[in-house]
Design an enzyme around this catalytic site. Structure first.
Site, PDB file in Angstrom:
ATOM      1  N   ASP A  73       0.797  -1.330  -0.075  1.00 58.68           N
ATOM      2  CA  ASP A  73      -0.089   0.103  -0.192  1.00 58.68           C
ATOM      3  C   ASP A  73       1.474   1.319  -0.032  1.00 58.68           C
ATOM      4  O   ASP A  73       0.455   2.242   0.564  1.00 58.68           O
ATOM      5  CB  ASP A  73      -0.973   0.035   1.571  1.00 58.68           C
ATOM      6  N   CYS A  76       4.833  -0.587   2.405  1.00 61.00           N
ATOM      7  CA  CYS A  76       5.671  -1.787   2.749  1.00 61.00           C
ATOM      8  C   CYS A  76       7.070  -1.916   3.405  1.00 61.00           C
ATOM      9  O   CYS A  76       7.364  -2.254   4.239  1.00 61.00           O
ATOM     10  CB  CYS A  76       5.794  -1.984   1.833  1.00 61.00           C
ATOM     11  N   HIS A 182       8.766  -3.719  -4.300  1.00 67.69           N
ATOM     12  CA  HIS A 182       7.823  -4.354  -2.896  1.00 67.69           C
ATOM     13  C   HIS A 182       8.646  -4.418  -2.144  1.00 67.69           C
ATOM     14  O   HIS A 182      10.424  -5.079  -2.261  1.00 67.69           O
ATOM     15  CB  HIS A 182       6.855  -5.005  -3.549  1.00 67.69           C
TER      16      HIS A 182
END
Length: 398
Positions: A73, A76, A182
């Site tokens: 989101d 991370c 990510h």
């Protein structure tokens, strides 16, 4: 008193509010994680992300680790660092703000790394907003602010260690960088708790292995040359002792011709010595041949027999018989000597092989006992500190 003031004044209302906020945050995290999984780009026509995830999981499993996923989101990085630091990711907003505050205080260290077309104030203001993706500058600031090291795992790549302090034996936070955008938390393979992670990279073992490899490569050539020279000298000495030959070049030539088979070289040297002795005996002309060349002088009824009697004739025949019998007897003696030398050499070689095997077994036992002692010390240290050592094959420091 209004209703809101009355609700605030009730006992336990603060804890219920915190619990409600925690649950709301968890639901938002689960929704963001599900949305992030649905929206992940699939490289190669589909299944690319799943294949990368499986490969990454297998890579970590080989090190005794696993991924603990956090929602993608935009928070991370701070969620993953919070999970490592505290055991959960609920304080990611606090970690974000503390990191931004540290960057502002240490502006001279971080401003040179901001993009040229973006002012530093705008960069940190954007980074302070929830959901803004954070990069390497935030990781460095977080590590320095907490005086620890951050270790980044990537697929098919060496570990990256971002040092927040020059001190040794400091705490490490392990995170995984995936999909090029990510971050996830890295945990022990059987760790499902909400306790802080205690992982420590065994860089000392890595450096020790590298130094050992370099030392082996450096000494391998010298050791092989020294061993070969010692073996040749030992073989020459054995052939010399067995044959009595002092000609070093002759022994080396026979060893090379016999492919350094010591027994074959001994036989070859003995044969050459025997040939030399036979040639010398032929050049000396034995007495029997002299008697034969004298012809009628020593025959029965000859002048020698009449003057000295038959005794001289018998002595001449006896001497001649001895001269004729000596080569066969000498050959037998040489064969017996060769058999004795060969048996002696075989026993000596067997004894040397047995001694070598005993030394090899003793060395293996010493190495095993040393390795078990080191493993016991390491297991005791892990039990006392509750730190899991993470093996690594390569590492890069920042």
């Amino acid at each position: 008193m209004s209703r809101k003031q009355a609700a605030k004044s009730r006992p336990g209302s603060g804890s219920r509010k915190a619990e409600a906020e925690r649950k709301r945050d968890e639901r938002a995290a689960r929704r963001a994680l599900a949305k992030e999984r649905r929206n992940r780009p699939e490289s190669g026509g589909g299944g690319g992300c799943e294949e990368e995830f499986v490969s990454f999981a297998n890579q970590l499993q080989a090190l005794g680790l696993k991924l603990r996923e956090v929602p993608g989101d935009g928070n991370c990085l701070f969620r993953a660092l919070g999970d490592q630091l505290e055991g959960h990711s609920r304080n990611h907003l606090k970690h974000r703000q503390e990191t931004v505050d540290y960057m502002i205080k240490q502006r001279e260290d971080f401003e040179p790394f901001v993009e040229d077309d973006i002012p530093f104030e705008k960069h940190v203001a954007s980074l302070a907003k929830p959901g803004t993706f954070a990069g390497n500058d935030a990781i460095v600031a977080f590590a320095r602010n907490h005086q620890l090291n951050v270790v980044i795992h990537q697929l098919n790549a060496p570990l990256w260690q971002i040092r927040g302090t020059e001190k040794s034996s400091v705490r490490e936070l392990h995170i995984a960088y995936r999909y090029g955008e990510h971050y996830d938390s890295v945990r022990r393979i059987n760790d499902n708790s909400e306790a802080p992670a205690h992982l420590q990279t065994d860089f000392q073992m890595l450096h020790q292995d590298e130094s050992n490899k370099r030392e082996k490569i450096k000494t391998k050539g010298m050791d092989s040359e020294d061993d070969l020279r010692d073996e040749v000298e030992d073989a020459v000495q054995k052939v010399c002792n067995a044959t009595g030959c002092s000609d070093f070049n002759l022994i080396v030539q026979n060893l090379e011709a016999e492919n350094y088979n010591i027994e074959s070289a001994i036989i070859a040297v003995l044969r050459m010595n025997q040939g030399k002795r036979n040639n010398a005996e032929e050049n000396l002309e034995p007495s029997g041949r002299v008697l034969k060349q004298c012809g009628p002088l020593w025959e029965e009824g000859g002048s020698g027999a009449r003057i000295f009697g038959n005794q001289g004739l018998n002595e001449g025949r006896t001497e001649n018989n001895k001269a004729q019998a000596s080569p066969s007897e000498e050959n037998k003696a040489n064969k017996n000597q060769l058999a004795k030398v060969t048996n002696k050499q075989r026993r000596e070689q067997q004894w040397m092989e047995k001694k070598k095997r005993q030394e090899e077994r003793h060395r293996h036992k010493a190495l095993e006992s040393r390795g078990s002692h080191r493993d016991n010390n390491r297991s005791e240290a892990e039990a006392n500190t509750q730190v899991t050592l993470v093996k690594t094959f390569a590492a890069l420091n920042i």
